[in-house]
Design an enzyme around this catalytic site. Sequence first.
Site, PDB file in Angstrom:
ATOM      1  N   GLY A 210       0.832  -1.201   0.000  1.00  0.00           N
ATOM      2  CA  GLY A 210       0.000   0.000   0.000  1.00  0.00           C
ATOM      3  C   GLY A 210       0.863   1.245   0.000  1.00  0.00           C
ATOM      4  O   GLY A 210       1.962   1.278  -0.571  1.00  0.00           O
ATOM      5  N   SER A 211       0.413   2.263   0.686  1.00  0.00           N
ATOM      6  CA  SER A 211       1.027   3.588   0.557  1.00  0.00           C
ATOM      7  C   SER A 211       2.406   3.730   1.193  1.00  0.00           C
ATOM      8  O   SER A 211       3.079   4.737   0.952  1.00  0.00           O
ATOM      9  CB  SER A 211       0.088   4.656   1.132  1.00  0.00           C
ATOM     10  OG  SER A 211      -1.079   4.755   0.343  1.00  0.00           O
ATOM     11  N   VAL A 212       2.862   2.760   2.011  1.00  0.00           N
ATOM     12  CA  VAL A 212       4.239   2.890   2.509  1.00  0.00           C
ATOM     13  C   VAL A 212       5.235   2.775   1.359  1.00  0.00           C
ATOM     14  O   VAL A 212       6.366   3.259   1.456  1.00  0.00           O
ATOM     15  CB  VAL A 212       4.555   1.851   3.615  1.00  0.00           C
ATOM     16  CG1 VAL A 212       3.775   2.158   4.886  1.00  0.00           C
ATOM     17  CG2 VAL A 212       4.311   0.426   3.142  1.00  0.00           C
TER      18      VAL A 212
END
Length: 468
Positions: A210-212
């Site tokens: 995801g956004s990491v």
Amino acid sequence: MNIESKRIIRVLIVLCTLFVGLIVYLSYFETFQASKVVTNSYNKRQWLNEEYVLRGTITDRNGKALAYSEKVDDRQVRQYKYGRLYSHVIGYSSKEYGKAGLEASYNSYLLNISDNNPLLEIRDKITGPREKGNNLRLTIIHELQSYAEQQLRGKKGAIVLMDPKSGEIFAMISKPDFNPATLREDWEEIVEDKDSPLLNRGAMGLYTPGSVFKVITAAAALQKTDIDQTYTCEGSINIEGYVLRDYQETAHGDVDLEEALAESCNVAFSQMGIQIGEGALREEAERYMFNREIPFALMTKTSQFPNRGMMSKPELGATAIGQGKILTTPLNMALTASAIANEGRMVKPILVKEIISPEGRTVRTSSTETLSRVCTPMVAEKLTDMMIKAVETGTGKNARIRNVKVAGKTGTAENETGMAHAWFIGFAPADNPKVAVAVVLENAGSTGGKSAAPIAREMMHAALNRLK
């Protein structure tokens, strides 16, 4: 030359070929395969050594005994003092079920035997076996390991806490876990558990990031001069028929790279990824150890960046925001945060600080090694500033620590279960990093900012208090 002589020559040629082939095979086996067979956890020959060698003690970095062996009625009993707490780090040593964790990877040291040196094996046969194995002193801080376990109790996922500059692991917790002290009684229940308690999710759990992953996309963007500097976000974007949405379809308006990272804007980062291009984004990810094996004291899985060669724009847009077919481990993401904290230098993770002989002599000491130069110090500084803003004003507010500047990035990763993984990676203090962390909550069904960031905050805060 008569027919009989020709037959003899053919037979000699065949015999010589077989002899040379045997020598080649034995040489290959001794060079490349012997150590794997010797150290295999199911190799029964290992247990012959344990009949007369008292297995070494494993301690935390401050000397607290975590696992040790005792003689009980002429047999050796392995004691796991803290039960489940170190099940995925120390592992287990069992005649019935083999070995796992450090008990497997450091078996030769714990028994003080020299599996790969024939001369030392001959010496042991002449002089007799040694009575005690070597001891391991880990980099783990017991109090932080215990605190991490409390943070994950009742959840599925992992926490990796480390020193970003030295690579030393302060805590590594995976849930669910098991009790190595009652392995025989619990084995059937453990192996039948659909939640896989034997899996060390910290080093071997492969998750959609995801956004990491956006910190890696941002790093690639900072090194490109021919991409847009601002993006317009209306809450969603249509990429060749594929609609990619922001969380709750929030429209962020006009955002630059720093604002896009702070607000975790999918629309901006998907466009950014397309402009960066598949090749450059893959190269960037591989600097951060995607598609590369991470050398570690425990078994690891390799993070996967899709290697298609010709990604469609929708696939590339999804990959740039950490979705699609990209997968990573919490250990890899802890190293990613550490590399940014360490001015762009990713160091090898260290779990065993020292190997100490029964007489107290240091046999081996682990030193810091560079794995990869992921970016320049200037790029690392810009990424740090972006991650600071993500915590101060963006999605990572729940990771804030009073009077401490924290850099971080949240992640909410969609996956096939329909229940999102919640992520947070970060480090503190941002201006002089002493601790880096990665937290993943498996199938949490909530955002990284809501669920993972508070746990990361607690772990960084506890570590900073401990490291004073």
